[in-house]
Design a protein around this motif. Sequence first.
Motif, PDB file in Angstrom:
ATOM      1  N   SER A 299     133.034 -22.931  47.529  1.00  0.00           N
ATOM      2  CA  SER A 299     131.513 -22.779  47.920  1.00  0.00           C
ATOM      3  C   SER A 299     131.320 -23.856  49.065  1.00  0.00           C
ATOM      4  CB  SER A 299     130.465 -22.934  46.759  1.00  0.00           C
ATOM      5  OG  SER A 299     131.067 -22.023  45.894  1.00  0.00           O
ATOM      6  N   ARG A 427     111.657 -20.003  38.810  1.00  0.00           N
ATOM      7  CA  ARG A 427     112.506 -20.532  38.108  1.00  0.00           C
ATOM      8  C   ARG A 427     113.309 -19.442  37.305  1.00  0.00           C
ATOM      9  NH1 ARG A 427     109.901 -26.186  35.262  1.00  0.00           N
ATOM     10  NH2 ARG A 427     109.451 -27.149  37.401  1.00  0.00           N
ATOM     11  N   SER A 430     115.941 -17.913  39.490  1.00  0.00           N
ATOM     12  CA  SER A 430     117.029 -18.731  39.648  1.00  0.00           C
ATOM     13  C   SER A 430     118.004 -18.879  38.716  1.00  0.00           C
ATOM     14  CB  SER A 430     116.599 -20.279  40.118  1.00  0.00           C
ATOM     15  OG  SER A 430     117.626 -21.096  40.410  1.00  0.00           O
ATOM     16  N   MET A 431     117.435 -19.131  37.401  1.00  0.00           N
ATOM     17  CA  MET A 431     118.185 -19.350  36.051  1.00  0.00           C
ATOM     18  C   MET A 431     118.971 -18.098  35.950  1.00  0.00           C
ATOM     19  SD  MET A 431     116.498 -19.983  32.388  1.00  0.00           S
ATOM     20  CE  MET A 431     117.231 -20.062  30.878  1.00  0.00           C
ATOM     21  N   ARG A 433     120.080 -15.902  37.982  1.00  0.00           N
ATOM     22  CA  ARG A 433     121.258 -15.825  38.970  1.00  0.00           C
ATOM     23  C   ARG A 433     122.372 -16.527  38.540  1.00  0.00           C
ATOM     24  NH1 ARG A 433     121.135 -14.658  44.851  1.00  0.00           N
ATOM     25  NH2 ARG A 433     118.966 -14.462  44.664  1.00  0.00           N
ATOM     26  N   GLN A 434     121.931 -17.769  38.052  1.00  0.00           N
ATOM     27  CA  GLN A 434     122.992 -18.743  37.886  1.00  0.00           C
ATOM     28  C   GLN A 434     123.639 -18.706  36.817  1.00  0.00           C
ATOM     29  OE1 GLN A 434     123.899 -20.992  40.133  1.00  0.00           O
ATOM     30  NE2 GLN A 434     122.074 -20.395  41.450  1.00  0.00           N
ATOM     31  N   ILE A 435     123.011 -18.236  35.545  1.00  0.00           N
ATOM     32  CA  ILE A 435     123.727 -17.868  34.271  1.00  0.00           C
ATOM     33  C   ILE A 435     124.597 -16.609  34.317  1.00  0.00           C
ATOM     34  CG2 ILE A 435     123.277 -17.323  31.948  1.00  0.00           C
ATOM     35  CD1 ILE A 435     120.928 -19.064  31.744  1.00  0.00           C
ATOM     36  N   SER A 436     124.254 -15.634  34.976  1.00  0.00           N
ATOM     37  CA  SER A 436     124.771 -14.585  35.103  1.00  0.00           C
ATOM     38  C   SER A 436     126.123 -14.503  35.863  1.00  0.00           C
ATOM     39  CB  SER A 436     124.276 -13.248  35.664  1.00  0.00           C
ATOM     40  OG  SER A 436     123.785 -13.530  36.926  1.00  0.00           O
ATOM     41  N   PHE A 437     126.219 -15.699  36.663  1.00  0.00           N
ATOM     42  CA  PHE A 437     127.385 -16.118  37.348  1.00  0.00           C
ATOM     43  C   PHE A 437     128.563 -16.813  36.634  1.00  0.00           C
ATOM     44  CE2 PHE A 437     130.102 -17.962  40.950  1.00  0.00           C
ATOM     45  CZ  PHE A 437     130.613 -16.853  41.402  1.00  0.00           C
ATOM     46  N   LEU A 438     128.139 -17.472  35.451  1.00  0.00           N
ATOM     47  CA  LEU A 438     128.805 -18.488  34.737  1.00  0.00           C
ATOM     48  C   LEU A 438     130.063 -17.823  34.440  1.00  0.00           C
ATOM     49  CD1 LEU A 438     126.638 -20.739  32.739  1.00  0.00           C
ATOM     50  CD2 LEU A 438     128.117 -21.411  34.386  1.00  0.00           C
ATOM     51  N   PRO A 482     129.271 -10.985  36.090  1.00  0.00           N
ATOM     52  CA  PRO A 482     129.164 -11.780  37.403  1.00  0.00           C
ATOM     53  C   PRO A 482     129.126 -10.558  38.369  1.00  0.00           C
ATOM     54  CG  PRO A 482     130.428 -12.872  36.120  1.00  0.00           C
ATOM     55  CD  PRO A 482     130.280 -11.654  35.332  1.00  0.00           C
ATOM     56  N   ARG A 486     125.727  -9.037  40.484  1.00  0.00           N
ATOM     57  CA  ARG A 486     125.704  -9.582  41.920  1.00  0.00           C
ATOM     58  C   ARG A 486     125.465  -8.063  42.637  1.00  0.00           C
ATOM     59  NH1 ARG A 486     124.782 -13.863  39.973  1.00  0.00           N
ATOM     60  NH2 ARG A 486     124.772 -15.609  41.318  1.00  0.00           N
TER      61      ARG A 486
END
Length: 603
Positions: A299, A427, A430-431, A433-438, A482, A486
């Motif tokens: 990244s 929030r 954003s949360m 988006r981030q958790i689903s990519f973990l 993920p 996306r």
Amino acid sequence: MPPEPPRGRFGRTRYHLIVARHDPTKLIGVLLAIIFLYLIVAPIVSIISDAFRVHFGDHIHSGQDPGEWTGYYLWRVFRSDVSSILFWQPFMNTIVVAVGTTLFALVVGGTMAWLIARTDVAGRRWFSTALVVSYMVPSWTFALAWLTIFKNRRMGGRQGFLETMGFEPPDWLAYGAFPTIVALGLHYYPFVLLLFGNALRRMDSQLEDSARVLGAPRRTIGRRIVLPLMLPSLTSAVLLIFAKILGTFGTPYILGLPVDYQVMSTSLFQSIQNRQNGVAAVIAVVIIVVGVLVIVVDSRILKEYRRFVTVGSKGSMDRRTKLRRWRLPAFGLVLSVFVVSVVIPLGVLFLSTIQRIPGRFEWSNFTLRYWIGSELDSVAFPRGVLVSGELYGAVWNSLRVVGLAAICCGILGLLVGYVVVRTSGSRLSSMLRQISFLPYLVPGVAFAAAYLSLFAVQRGPVPALYGTFTILVIVMVIGNLPYSSRAGISAMMQLGRDPEEAAQVSGAGWWRRVTRVVMPIQKGALVTGIILPFISGLKELSTVIMLATSDTQLLTTLSVKLVDFGYLQLANAVVLIIALMAFVATYLAQRLTGSNLASGLQG
């Protein structure tokens, strides 16, 4: 102006409930966040906790009571007398395999990408699709094909082709690092072909022409112009292949097991098999940390390269180099790569299933007994795969688990996209988006270990799920989240609020708006979000090898079980069935969505 919320706790609660009834986007987002916290974050936290708490049975060695915080497992993995066997040797082997595979994929994939995207090599349109076929089949297909050719007496079961012909391949050629690197390289080189090839095709050839007019030699043009522009795509390909190798299980398991050549994924699997859960947790944490570091580096590098974009879309030119007298040798090279990576592996697997003794080309040696026979000499699997109930049970289980997981993936991905886009800037957005990519950061085998730790026993209202279809469906859904999330976010970003607002003005409720307006518009994205996880799930092994039991056996776990028994021809037949199902699913996906994996290379 919208009316202000009434004062008082009861009034505010009633107001929010009324709002949620008309537009439950935030409520759905909160529910998704709770589900993801339990199914994604909790397993990771659980496995980290397992690495630092004494497990029952280890209290004698650690001198502490079960459940106490401890550094015993860190000492055992990194500093004890057996640390070399448990961690350091598998770690070094993993680095060797990852570096070797990446270099192999870069050389083969990069060369093919340049020939197809930047030259007039014959058949480039056909090869742009044909060369991607090796990425569609399970990665351990190449391992089984390799074993069928080079297998020697160290492993039980039938002889390999070469041994039947009178040659006995040495161990280093039959098992271990070298065959693992070649098998994984043949599977992953299309990854470089797609990423690097698309970047090459988009590069403006006028830059090369300008340098050539100014007198720059070909070597300088490649070093000072082409290579710097291609570095982002090359770096991404290198890091993503490296990250994938960390969690790859099937190929190292098949080719490394006979000579005890362990990598981290197989060492983790063996630790769990030996009930060393604390050791397994430490190894899983190391894999997760390395995977996260790789993605973070990728990244940062991509962010750095976005600061100076030198190739624009206006006025660009896609001119191909004329190979002239080198056109025929180049065609031979591309054809050779296709034959080695697709024709030979699949051909060898099929040939082995119709021969009593692999490699003996006599008419009397050919048979269909491994497909439709009824009295095979394989005790645990006495009938051919097409007349065996075990195969059809595995096919039914695979279709049921993978199909249900794919449908859940498609719907969840679209819901995540809907909430993330409609609550953009919050929030919650954003949360999610981030958790689903973990899950992308966690190798499959480590995630399976985490699920095994979390769902092995009942925890509160959640029952023990080990040995059920539910845990297989859940782990496949989370593993593919993920990609589906996306895809859902990208699709929803293209859909404005106007259609929904028009329906709302006409009196349509939220459910009616979603089912009559949003879903019909996004049906293409929904179909893609279902079919792609289905194809991926058919080949999945790393995440299910620890969680599937004899009652929940899938096609992938059945093939590995046959390898363990030494029934290589039957295992090859099962893998060919998996490959056929993956081909059919991929073809249907391309027909339904009008897409093509290699469309960017064709020009």
